[in-house]
Design an enzyme around this catalytic site. Sequence first.
Site, PDB file in Angstrom:
ATOM      1  N   CYS A 150       0.837  -1.185   0.000  1.00  0.00           N
ATOM      2  CA  CYS A 150       0.000   0.000   0.000  1.00  0.00           C
ATOM      3  C   CYS A 150       0.881   1.247   0.000  1.00  0.00           C
ATOM      4  O   CYS A 150       2.054   1.182   0.339  1.00  0.00           O
ATOM      5  CB  CYS A 150      -0.875   0.022   1.237  1.00  0.00           C
ATOM      6  SG  CYS A 150      -1.760  -1.515   1.470  1.00  0.00           S
ATOM      7  N   ARG A 210       2.033   1.177  -5.937  1.00  0.00           N
ATOM      8  CA  ARG A 210       2.157   0.297  -4.777  1.00  0.00           C
ATOM      9  C   ARG A 210       0.853  -0.434  -4.460  1.00  0.00           C
ATOM     10  O   ARG A 210       0.809  -1.304  -3.602  1.00  0.00           O
ATOM     11  CB  ARG A 210       2.558   1.110  -3.540  1.00  0.00           C
ATOM     12  CG  ARG A 210       3.838   1.888  -3.695  1.00  0.00           C
ATOM     13  CD  ARG A 210       4.150   2.624  -2.421  1.00  0.00           C
ATOM     14  NE  ARG A 210       4.440   1.695  -1.356  1.00  0.00           N
ATOM     15  CZ  ARG A 210       5.629   1.204  -1.074  1.00  0.00           C
ATOM     16  NH1 ARG A 210       6.667   1.580  -1.793  1.00  0.00           N
ATOM     17  NH2 ARG A 210       5.802   0.358  -0.104  1.00  0.00           N
ATOM     18  N   TRP A 218      -3.512  -2.036  -1.461  1.00  0.00           N
ATOM     19  CA  TRP A 218      -3.375  -3.327  -2.143  1.00  0.00           C
ATOM     20  C   TRP A 218      -3.837  -4.350  -1.125  1.00  0.00           C
ATOM     21  O   TRP A 218      -3.177  -4.591  -0.119  1.00  0.00           O
ATOM     22  CB  TRP A 218      -1.917  -3.567  -2.533  1.00  0.00           C
ATOM     23  CG  TRP A 218      -1.703  -4.797  -3.352  1.00  0.00           C
ATOM     24  CD1 TRP A 218      -1.848  -4.914  -4.699  1.00  0.00           C
ATOM     25  CD2 TRP A 218      -1.265  -6.086  -2.878  1.00  0.00           C
ATOM     26  NE1 TRP A 218      -1.554  -6.197  -5.094  1.00  0.00           N
ATOM     27  CE2 TRP A 218      -1.193  -6.930  -4.005  1.00  0.00           C
ATOM     28  CE3 TRP A 218      -0.938  -6.599  -1.629  1.00  0.00           C
ATOM     29  CZ2 TRP A 218      -0.800  -8.258  -3.912  1.00  0.00           C
ATOM     30  CZ3 TRP A 218      -0.549  -7.925  -1.540  1.00  0.00           C
ATOM     31  CH2 TRP A 218      -0.480  -8.747  -2.670  1.00  0.00           C
ATOM     32  N   ASN A 241       0.331   0.258   6.130  1.00  0.00           N
ATOM     33  CA  ASN A 241       0.871  -0.613   5.096  1.00  0.00           C
ATOM     34  C   ASN A 241       1.575  -1.748   5.813  1.00  0.00           C
ATOM     35  O   ASN A 241       2.466  -1.513   6.619  1.00  0.00           O
ATOM     36  CB  ASN A 241       1.866   0.182   4.229  1.00  0.00           C
ATOM     37  CG  ASN A 241       2.640  -0.716   3.282  1.00  0.00           C
ATOM     38  OD1 ASN A 241       2.195  -1.807   2.945  1.00  0.00           O
ATOM     39  ND2 ASN A 241       3.802  -0.242   2.858  1.00  0.00           N
ATOM     40  N   GLY A 242       1.171  -2.990   5.537  1.00  0.00           N
ATOM     41  CA  GLY A 242       1.794  -4.135   6.204  1.00  0.00           C
ATOM     42  C   GLY A 242       0.728  -5.120   6.622  1.00  0.00           C
ATOM     43  O   GLY A 242      -0.408  -5.068   6.135  1.00  0.00           O
ATOM     44  N   GLU A 257      11.753 -14.899 -18.032  1.00  0.00           N
ATOM     45  CA  GLU A 257      11.416 -13.480 -17.887  1.00  0.00           C
ATOM     46  C   GLU A 257      10.402 -13.049 -18.952  1.00  0.00           C
ATOM     47  O   GLU A 257       9.461 -12.304 -18.663  1.00  0.00           O
ATOM     48  CB  GLU A 257      12.713 -12.646 -17.952  1.00  0.00           C
ATOM     49  CG  GLU A 257      12.543 -11.142 -17.911  1.00  0.00           C
ATOM     50  CD  GLU A 257      11.859 -10.614 -16.647  1.00  0.00           C
ATOM     51  OE1 GLU A 257      11.629 -11.383 -15.704  1.00  0.00           O
ATOM     52  OE2 GLU A 257      11.530  -9.424 -16.634  1.00  0.00           O
ATOM     53  N   LYS A 313       6.749 -11.524 -18.085  1.00  0.00           N
ATOM     54  CA  LYS A 313       6.277 -10.211 -18.577  1.00  0.00           C
ATOM     55  C   LYS A 313       4.911 -10.363 -19.224  1.00  0.00           C
ATOM     56  O   LYS A 313       4.007  -9.581 -18.993  1.00  0.00           O
ATOM     57  CB  LYS A 313       7.242  -9.621 -19.622  1.00  0.00           C
ATOM     58  CG  LYS A 313       8.537  -9.072 -19.123  1.00  0.00           C
ATOM     59  CD  LYS A 313       8.443  -7.827 -18.302  1.00  0.00           C
ATOM     60  CE  LYS A 313       8.251  -8.124 -16.859  1.00  0.00           C
ATOM     61  NZ  LYS A 313       9.325  -8.303 -15.979  1.00  0.00           N
ATOM     62  N   GLU A 343       2.012 -11.283 -16.606  1.00  0.00           N
ATOM     63  CA  GLU A 343       1.618 -10.289 -15.608  1.00  0.00           C
ATOM     64  C   GLU A 343       0.868  -9.095 -16.201  1.00  0.00           C
ATOM     65  O   GLU A 343       0.031  -8.516 -15.522  1.00  0.00           O
ATOM     66  CB  GLU A 343       2.803  -9.838 -14.752  1.00  0.00           C
ATOM     67  CG  GLU A 343       3.849  -9.033 -15.459  1.00  0.00           C
ATOM     68  CD  GLU A 343       5.032  -8.700 -14.571  1.00  0.00           C
ATOM     69  OE1 GLU A 343       4.852  -8.562 -13.359  1.00  0.00           O
ATOM     70  OE2 GLU A 343       6.144  -8.566 -15.112  1.00  0.00           O
ATOM     71  N   HIS A 390      10.351 -33.238 -22.917  1.00  0.00           N
ATOM     72  CA  HIS A 390      10.048 -34.028 -21.713  1.00  0.00           C
ATOM     73  C   HIS A 390       8.672 -33.671 -21.145  1.00  0.00           C
ATOM     74  O   HIS A 390       8.399 -33.963 -19.987  1.00  0.00           O
ATOM     75  CB  HIS A 390      11.132 -33.806 -20.654  1.00  0.00           C
ATOM     76  CG  HIS A 390      12.486 -34.240 -21.124  1.00  0.00           C
ATOM     77  ND1 HIS A 390      12.836 -35.564 -21.257  1.00  0.00           N
ATOM     78  CD2 HIS A 390      13.552 -33.521 -21.540  1.00  0.00           C
ATOM     79  CE1 HIS A 390      14.070 -35.634 -21.717  1.00  0.00           C
ATOM     80  NE2 HIS A 390      14.526 -34.409 -21.902  1.00  0.00           N
ATOM     81  N   LYS A 423       3.830  -2.866  -7.162  1.00  0.00           N
ATOM     82  CA  LYS A 423       5.228  -2.709  -7.548  1.00  0.00           C
ATOM     83  C   LYS A 423       6.170  -3.234  -6.479  1.00  0.00           C
ATOM     84  O   LYS A 423       7.182  -3.844  -6.774  1.00  0.00           O
ATOM     85  CB  LYS A 423       5.506  -1.228  -7.815  1.00  0.00           C
ATOM     86  CG  LYS A 423       6.921  -0.932  -8.273  1.00  0.00           C
ATOM     87  CD  LYS A 423       7.127  -1.404  -9.683  1.00  0.00           C
ATOM     88  CE  LYS A 423       8.564  -1.270 -10.146  1.00  0.00           C
ATOM     89  NZ  LYS A 423       8.837  -2.239 -11.225  1.00  0.00           N
TER      90      LYS A 423
HETATM   91  C1  F6R Z   1       7.913  -8.569 -12.399  1.00  0.00           C
HETATM   92  C2  F6R Z   1       8.180  -7.871 -11.174  1.00  0.00           C
HETATM   93  C3  F6R Z   1       8.254  -8.657  -9.912  1.00  0.00           C
HETATM   94  C4  F6R Z   1       9.461  -8.163  -9.084  1.00  0.00           C
HETATM   95  C5  F6R Z   1       9.476  -8.858  -7.726  1.00  0.00           C
HETATM   96  C6  F6R Z   1      10.693  -8.461  -6.914  1.00  0.00           C
HETATM   97  O1  F6R Z   1       7.873  -7.705 -13.483  1.00  0.00           O
HETATM   98  O2  F6R Z   1       8.317  -6.687 -11.153  1.00  0.00           O
HETATM   99  O3  F6R Z   1       8.344 -10.017 -10.166  1.00  0.00           O
HETATM  100  O4  F6R Z   1      10.625  -8.430  -9.796  1.00  0.00           O
HETATM  101  O5  F6R Z   1       8.325  -8.525  -7.024  1.00  0.00           O
HETATM  102  O6  F6R Z   1      10.726  -7.094  -6.698  1.00  0.00           O
HETATM  103  P1  F6R Z   1      12.057  -6.355  -6.246  1.00  0.00           P
HETATM  104  O7  F6R Z   1      13.044  -6.482  -7.347  1.00  0.00           O
HETATM  105  O8  F6R Z   1      11.638  -4.953  -5.976  1.00  0.00           O
HETATM  106  O9  F6R Z   1      12.528  -7.062  -5.003  1.00  0.00           O
END
Ligand code: F6R
Length: 610
Positions: free
Chosen positions: A2, A27, A74, A100-101, A483, A487, A490, A506, A605
Amino acid sequence: MCGIVGYIGERNCVPILINGLKRLEYRGYDSAGISVIFDHDSTVVKNKGKVSLLENKIENLNLSARLGIGHTRWATHGAPNELNAHPHFNAEKNLYVIHNGIIENYQTIKKGLQKLGYEFITQTDSEVLPHLIDSFIKKGNSLFKSVQLALGEVEGTYGIAVIYENEPDKIIAARKGSPLVLGIGENENFVASDVSAILAHTKQIVYLEDGDIIQVYKDHFTAKTILDKEVEKEVHEITMSLDEIDKGGFPHFMLKEIMEQPESIRNSMRGRILFDEGTSKLGGLESVADALAGSKRILISACGTSWHAGLVGKYMLEQFTRIPTEVEYASEFRYRNPIIEKGDTIFFISQSGETADTLAALRESKIRGALGLGICNVVGSSIARESNAGVYTHAGPEIGVASTKAFTSQLVVLSLITLLIARKKNMSLVDGKTIAGELSLIPDKISEILKLNYEIEKIANAFKDAKNFLYLGRGYNFPVALEGALKLKEISYIHAEGYPAAEMKHGPIALIDEKMPVVFIAPKDSTYEKIISNIQEVRARGGRIIAVASEKDNDIDKLVDYTIKIPDTIRMLMPLLTVIPLQLLAYHIAVKKGLNVDQPRNLAKSVTVE
Ligand code: F6R
């Protein structure tokens, strides 16, 4: 997760809170709310959905106040609706809390308060806070003391801000496990989850540590710990500018951040490559460079995209330093009693530097005496501050929820670390110089790939209605396949999986039919012939193929439906190039599906809860 913002001063706080919340929306964005105090009266306004909806609601109210707090949520406990949105308040509606938490023992606290007659109206864990604080105020304590006493009973994590009608000259803020900063202005002060929310007003920042609690007045602040010890807080002048966190003419932060990569990775390597010596210079690791090179084993712990960067790091470190390297999800690492021995070095990779699992893994490893090194993007973040030493990635603020430029800057830092260790061990000057030289060419090569944006957009159009995707790569490009798949899923909500290409036979090969798009990462390297065989296998089963291939490869075109041709580099640096088309592909597919690219559903984020 949050976002929190608070203001006390001489201006109307409402637009300040709303603009701050907009900046914090990355966030969390399932609901938002503010509460303000004016002339010994107060009000709270909340709304489900994004901050702009809250803003519309407030517009008609003609609100003006000099003290207020705001929150963008969030959801963890309780559905994302207006009722569960913050701020939460006491029965008299004169005390407000944003949080937040996660309050882990909220059920126990709630039962205790219910016995005292407190009634709860939300399904959130956070609602215990205003009632608990209220119960201490009713025993004759000041607001500050009551918050201190309440937090003494709380288990879990929090970044909170509290305001109270009967003490309208202050905000109380405290942190444990969730980030919080204090911004110092002229006759006004701010609290926020991170500096982006208040950067328009001040660059004078105080970072709160876990256990800190502050009283923020309009012209000064005082700091203690929850256990009532005095603490000294240092004011930092930050250099980040507002331009750096604006969209700069792009329709989405994600596209802006993809396009910024030549510049962001130039910043990651600036002043860090010693070309004549064929090595790197990383100021943050100087004090530990020998211990690092002498490591018996390297561990890398991270989550999500940062974990993928860690996997590429493992390939680099093992190939060039010959130090056994393991990569583990931080969430697994912290709960499984990992083997950590003397001589082990552990890297914690995190864009935000606030990811709860990664931070907890760092703390656990420090208790066990390991050398814990951070690779973070956000300056002054918890992981950056708590690790023994570390390297900043200098990618600049990353706002789009899907990580792009942070990933490539992590790869740059990992290659610089590899170079540093390998040259201290057994890498020749010639090899060191080759890597250094190739690294310096990467930004221009990325610029070349970014010119394919329009071409990739056309490919995206052809595949936007697919229900599944498979991403396949080998060696250094296996983590890139993971990756690429992450991408896509998500931001476009298309199911996607990444696999090492040879593993396809496999199991995943059973999925292949004419509806299954398969993305092959197939540059001309030592595994090229093998990957061509894998392409043939998919072709034979009618799969639709997109290949990311070397620009000089003229043979691959006839085997696949679409090719994206990219420049070559040495193998260890190839992920820096191959990931770029995959970022663009995911971006364009999501845009074509009409989805919210920068704020995909259910995500946030910075994942500051477990
Ligand atoms: C994917 C993404 C998440 C972050 C993950 C770790 O696009 O952004 O998978 O990579 O939540 O976040 P950080 O790097 O901030 O620890």
